[in-house]
Motif scaffolding. Structure first.
Motif, PDB file in Angstrom:
ATOM      1  N   VAL A 272      -4.312  19.084   9.032  1.00  9.07           N
ATOM      2  CA  VAL A 272      -5.237  18.341   9.883  1.00  9.07           C
ATOM      3  C   VAL A 272      -5.962  17.319   9.014  1.00  9.07           C
ATOM      4  N   VAL A 273      -5.946  16.063   9.415  1.00  9.93           N
ATOM      5  CA  VAL A 273      -6.657  14.984   8.718  1.00  9.93           C
ATOM      6  C   VAL A 273      -7.765  14.499   9.646  1.00  9.93           C
ATOM      7  N   ALA A 274      -9.030  14.729   9.254  1.00  9.93           N
ATOM      8  CA  ALA A 274     -10.181  14.378  10.088  1.00  9.93           C
ATOM      9  C   ALA A 274     -11.044  13.354   9.381  1.00  9.93           C
ATOM     10  N   CYS A 275     -11.332  12.233  10.042  1.00  9.61           N
ATOM     11  CA  CYS A 275     -12.096  11.139   9.440  1.00  9.61           C
ATOM     12  C   CYS A 275     -13.477  11.029  10.089  1.00  9.61           C
ATOM     13  N   ASP A 276     -14.493  11.034   9.247  1.00  4.00           N
ATOM     14  CA  ASP A 276     -15.879  10.883   9.662  1.00  4.00           C
ATOM     15  C   ASP A 276     -16.140   9.409   9.980  1.00  4.00           C
TER      16      ASP A 276
ATOM     17  N   LEU B 201      -3.131   7.245   4.380  1.00  2.00           N
ATOM     18  CA  LEU B 201      -2.179   7.404   3.282  1.00  2.00           C
ATOM     19  C   LEU B 201      -1.670   8.836   3.236  1.00  2.00           C
ATOM     20  N   LEU B 202      -2.579   9.791   3.388  1.00  2.00           N
ATOM     21  CA  LEU B 202      -2.176  11.195   3.393  1.00  2.00           C
ATOM     22  C   LEU B 202      -1.301  11.493   4.604  1.00  2.00           C
ATOM     23  N   GLN B 203      -1.699  10.962   5.754  1.00  2.14           N
ATOM     24  CA  GLN B 203      -0.896  11.170   6.971  1.00  2.14           C
ATOM     25  C   GLN B 203       0.532  10.659   6.789  1.00  2.14           C
ATOM     26  N   SER B 204       0.682   9.557   6.035  1.00  5.73           N
ATOM     27  CA  SER B 204       2.005   8.963   5.841  1.00  5.73           C
ATOM     28  C   SER B 204       2.916   9.833   4.982  1.00  5.73           C
ATOM     29  N   ARG B 205       2.340  10.815   4.289  1.00  3.59           N
ATOM     30  CA  ARG B 205       3.113  11.674   3.399  1.00  3.59           C
ATOM     31  C   ARG B 205       3.238  13.108   3.920  1.00  3.59           C
ATOM     32  N   CYS B 206       2.781  13.341   5.141  1.00  4.23           N
ATOM     33  CA  CYS B 206       2.848  14.699   5.695  1.00  4.23           C
ATOM     34  C   CYS B 206       3.865  14.770   6.825  1.00  4.23           C
ATOM     35  N   GLY B 207       4.584  15.877   6.896  1.00  2.00           N
ATOM     36  CA  GLY B 207       5.589  16.055   7.944  1.00  2.00           C
ATOM     37  C   GLY B 207       5.018  16.601   9.229  1.00  2.00           C
ATOM     38  N   HIS B 208       4.047  17.490   9.129  1.00  2.00           N
ATOM     39  CA  HIS B 208       3.434  18.114  10.309  1.00  2.00           C
ATOM     40  C   HIS B 208       1.933  17.874  10.215  1.00  2.00           C
TER      41      HIS B 208
ATOM     42  N   ARG C 264       3.787   7.592  11.728  1.00  4.66           N
ATOM     43  CA  ARG C 264       3.729   7.553  10.272  1.00  4.66           C
ATOM     44  C   ARG C 264       4.245   6.216   9.759  1.00  4.66           C
ATOM     45  N   GLY C 265       3.823   5.879   8.526  1.00  2.00           N
ATOM     46  CA  GLY C 265       4.443   4.750   7.833  1.00  2.00           C
ATOM     47  C   GLY C 265       3.641   3.471   7.834  1.00  2.00           C
ATOM     48  N   ARG C 266       2.930   3.173   8.929  1.00  2.00           N
ATOM     49  CA  ARG C 266       2.179   1.907   8.997  1.00  2.00           C
ATOM     50  C   ARG C 266       0.705   2.203   8.712  1.00  2.00           C
ATOM     51  N   VAL C 267       0.392   2.347   7.459  1.00  2.00           N
ATOM     52  CA  VAL C 267      -0.941   2.799   7.038  1.00  2.00           C
ATOM     53  C   VAL C 267      -2.030   1.849   7.517  1.00  2.00           C
ATOM     54  N   LEU C 268      -1.911   0.575   7.201  1.00  2.00           N
ATOM     55  CA  LEU C 268      -2.956  -0.395   7.520  1.00  2.00           C
ATOM     56  C   LEU C 268      -3.072  -0.630   9.024  1.00  2.00           C
ATOM     57  N   HIS C 269      -1.945  -0.653   9.701  1.00  2.00           N
ATOM     58  CA  HIS C 269      -1.953  -0.784  11.162  1.00  2.00           C
ATOM     59  C   HIS C 269      -2.669   0.407  11.791  1.00  2.00           C
TER      60      HIS C 269
ATOM     61  N   ILE D 192       0.837  -1.199   0.000  1.00  2.00           N
ATOM     62  CA  ILE D 192       0.000   0.000   0.000  1.00  2.00           C
ATOM     63  C   ILE D 192       0.874   1.253   0.000  1.00  2.00           C
ATOM     64  N   GLY D 193       2.067   1.136   0.549  1.00  2.00           N
ATOM     65  CA  GLY D 193       3.016   2.251   0.453  1.00  2.00           C
ATOM     66  C   GLY D 193       3.402   2.521  -0.991  1.00  2.00           C
ATOM     67  N   HIS D 194       3.630   1.459  -1.765  1.00  2.00           N
ATOM     68  CA  HIS D 194       3.936   1.619  -3.194  1.00  2.00           C
ATOM     69  C   HIS D 194       2.745   2.226  -3.942  1.00  2.00           C
ATOM     70  N   SER D 195       1.525   1.863  -3.542  1.00  2.00           N
ATOM     71  CA  SER D 195       0.347   2.353  -4.260  1.00  2.00           C
ATOM     72  C   SER D 195       0.220   3.864  -4.146  1.00  2.00           C
ATOM     73  N   ALA D 196       0.845   4.435  -3.126  1.00  2.00           N
ATOM     74  CA  ALA D 196       0.801   5.891  -2.939  1.00  2.00           C
ATOM     75  C   ALA D 196       2.174   6.523  -3.127  1.00  2.00           C
ATOM     76  N   ALA D 197       3.033   5.820  -3.864  1.00  2.00           N
ATOM     77  CA  ALA D 197       4.411   6.303  -4.009  1.00  2.00           C
ATOM     78  C   ALA D 197       4.489   7.674  -4.656  1.00  2.00           C
ATOM     79  N   ASN D 198       3.560   7.966  -5.552  1.00  2.00           N
ATOM     80  CA  ASN D 198       3.577   9.258  -6.250  1.00  2.00           C
ATOM     81  C   ASN D 198       2.724  10.313  -5.557  1.00  2.00           C
ATOM     82  N   LEU D 199       2.203   9.969  -4.380  1.00  2.00           N
ATOM     83  CA  LEU D 199       1.382  10.916  -3.629  1.00  2.00           C
ATOM     84  C   LEU D 199       2.269  12.054  -3.128  1.00  2.00           C
ATOM     85  N   ARG D 200       1.919  13.249  -3.553  1.00  2.00           N
ATOM     86  CA  ARG D 200       2.692  14.414  -3.123  1.00  2.00           C
ATOM     87  C   ARG D 200       2.068  14.969  -1.852  1.00  2.00           C
ATOM     88  N   GLY D 201       2.688  14.682  -0.732  1.00  2.00           N
ATOM     89  CA  GLY D 201       2.182  15.160   0.542  1.00  2.00           C
ATOM     90  C   GLY D 201       2.719  16.546   0.868  1.00  2.00           C
ATOM     91  N   PHE D 202       2.911  16.789   2.133  1.00  2.00           N
ATOM     92  CA  PHE D 202       3.368  18.105   2.571  1.00  2.00           C
ATOM     93  C   PHE D 202       4.476  17.933   3.601  1.00  2.00           C
TER      94      PHE D 202
END
Length: 508
Positions: A324-328, A355-362, A379-384, A307-317
């Motif tokens: 802020v990442v908020a999930c309903d 996935l977005l959280q894994s690509r953000c620094g702050h 960060r890093g363990r998306v599925l966990h 799943i990390g590879h699936s978002a390899a081209n995700l440009r985070g911040f």
């Protein structure tokens, strides 16, 4: 096609919970409805109601936009059924050009999609079965004739299934011209029902399952040998591998077979070619968690890598951008994405959010229902991390008080740059204090962070938004379940939108 239009002030409507919401432009509403369409009953909308709304929206939009959106849905969002619906609805309304025939040839990428398209064509035109399909649209006929030329004997045999319309029926309807004598022979075999039965892993395991065994141990040994042979042959596709991880481990395959499975799962090239929706990895992860095997840990690690590879081209911040990442996690988000899936909209939001959280620094992450709760995760363990959120399901209740995310920032006087809310957009206030996301966002930008941006990731596509989505309000809407939502996010950061991404599609 003009996408850089001037937004007019949105009209207000009531959402499915009776709360005030804001209308979307016909283009944005169709995009959101398509990107989230499983065409099965949902919490707020039946499949028939969604289908009717899609048909009405096609009629309200420019034909070229509809065509581009159909291709975008098929090739970028990895959807199969809804592009066929758009194509048929466009065929019912558009005349005079080759747009429809070109679109048919583009979106039909598997042989069974020929019959699916014709079955929906019969339904949409109120025709009773294949015998009444002789009055087929010329453009649909031409496009399907071209499609037939793309499939070999294996594909025709694999998808020549019983149904309302069969491939041989389609062949008689569209009269494709074979591109060679060899292909004409295949067409003749299709008509006569003499195409060789294709070898597939399904047919092999099905045959094995029908055999009688002397003991449970003998049965397990037979399936172990079958799975090890399949894994070693390389004939098991990536999706089939994902869906059968539990079966493979329960068959107690060898260490060498497990090693090969993990190598395939974690291979960046294989992940890219497979084009799996991110939540598919979560579904596989949860199935593996149910298995009693010493190999569970290494398989879970391979899925995290995948799943990390699936978002390899995700440009985070980076560290200089506060996100802020908020999930309903409200009650309406506990709806399966389709009738045959165990995955919920809730899960889709969590996977995309992590996935977005894994690509953000702050980044600050959390969930909201009756209340808003910040949840700090590594960060890093998306599925966990998704599972950690899921374990805490119920801690914030089941209402949809999304305004509390912004109200919390207001109370803290906390300056952030981006607020990302993953939701079905049916926000309402269960507290009775009158607070809304729209007003909280206006107050926050006016008094705390004038340059802040709000991104609504719409996971349900019900046709309205809890804030005005227009220039000057710092709010944008992104829809869908694919990692391609992050391409739209990147476009928005560069002054574009979802519509500009769709506008990039070339209609050959």
């Amino acid at each position: 096609m003009r996408f850089n239009f001037t937004f007019r002030k949105a009209k207000t409507v009531l959402n499915h919970e009776g709360a005030v919401a804001y209308t979307l432009t016909p283009q944005l509403e169709l995009y959101a409805a398509v990107a989230t369409a499983a065409l099965s009953d949902q919490f707020y909308e039946t499949a028939d109601a969604r289908l009717l709304r899609l048909r009405e929206l096609v009629a309200r939009n420019d034909p070229e936009f509809v065509a581009r959106l159909a291709v975008y849905a098929r090739e970028q969002l990895y959807l199969r059924t809804v592009p066929l619906v758009l194509t048929v609805e466009l065929a019912r309304r558009h005349r005079g050009t080759s747009l429809v025939s070109r679109l048919v040839a583009r979106v039909v990428q598997r042989a069974d999609e020929i019959t699916e398209l014709l079955a929906y064509y019969a339904q949409a035109n109120e025709r009773d079965g294949v015998k009444t399909l002789g009055r087929l649209s010329k453009q649909v006929q031409k496009g399907l004739a071209r499609s037939f030329n793309n499939f070999d004997g294996y594909q025709l045999a694999k998808y020549d299934r019983a149904g309302r319309v069969r491939l041989r029926d389609a062949l008689f309807l569209v009269h494709p011209t074979a591109k060679s004598a060899e292909q004409q022979h295949l067409f003749d075999q299709l008509v006569q029902g003499t195409l060789p039965t294709p070898y597939t892993w399904e047919t092999e395991l099905s045959a094995l399952g029908q055999q009688q065994f002397a003991s449970a141990q003998a049965r397990t040994a037979a399936f172990r040998t079958a799975w090890e042979t399949l894994i070693g042959s390389g004939k098991l596709g990536y999706m089939a591998l994902l869906r059968n991880l539990r079966n493979i481990l329960e068959a107690d395959v060898s260490a060498r077979a497990v090693e090969r499975v993990c190598a395939t799962l974690a291979d960046a090239g294989a992940v890219a070619r497979a084009k799996q929706l991110p939540f598919r990895f979560l579904a596989a992860y949860r199935e593996v968690l149910l298995v009693q095997s010493g190999y569970v840990a290494v398989v879970l690690e391979a899925l995290e890598t995948a799943i990390g590879h699936s978002a390899a081209n995700l440009r985070g911040f980076g560290l200089d951008t506060r996100v802020v990442v908020a999930c309903d996690v409200s009650g309406s988000m506990q709806t399966p994405v389709s009738a045959r899936s165990k995955v919920l909209l809730y899960d889709v939001g969590l996977v995309l959010g992590m996935l977005l959280q894994s690509r953000c620094g702050h980044v600050t992450t959390g969930m909201f229902g009756d209340t808003w709760k910040r949840v700090s995760l590594p960060r890093g363990r998306v599925l966990h991390n998704v599972q950690e959120f899921y374990r805490r399901e119920g801690e914030v209740g089941y209402s949809t008080n999304g305004y509390l995310v912004i109200q919390d920032l207001l109370r803290r006087r906390e300056v952030v740059d981006k607020v990302m809310i993953f939701t079905d957009c049916q926000l309402w206030n269960s507290t009775g204090d009158g607070g809304t996301l729209a007003q909280a966002w206006i107050d926050y930008r006016r008094t705390v962070a004038p340059r802040a941006r709000l991104y609504l990731f719409d996971l349900a596509g019900h046709g309205a938004a809890p804030v005005e989505v227009r220039e000057g309000h710092g709010a944008a809407l992104i829809a869908g379940w694919s990692d391609k939502v992050f391409d739209v996010l990147a476009a928005l950061e560069n002054g574009g939108s979802a519509l500009t991404e769709i506008g990039k599609i070339e209609l050959a």
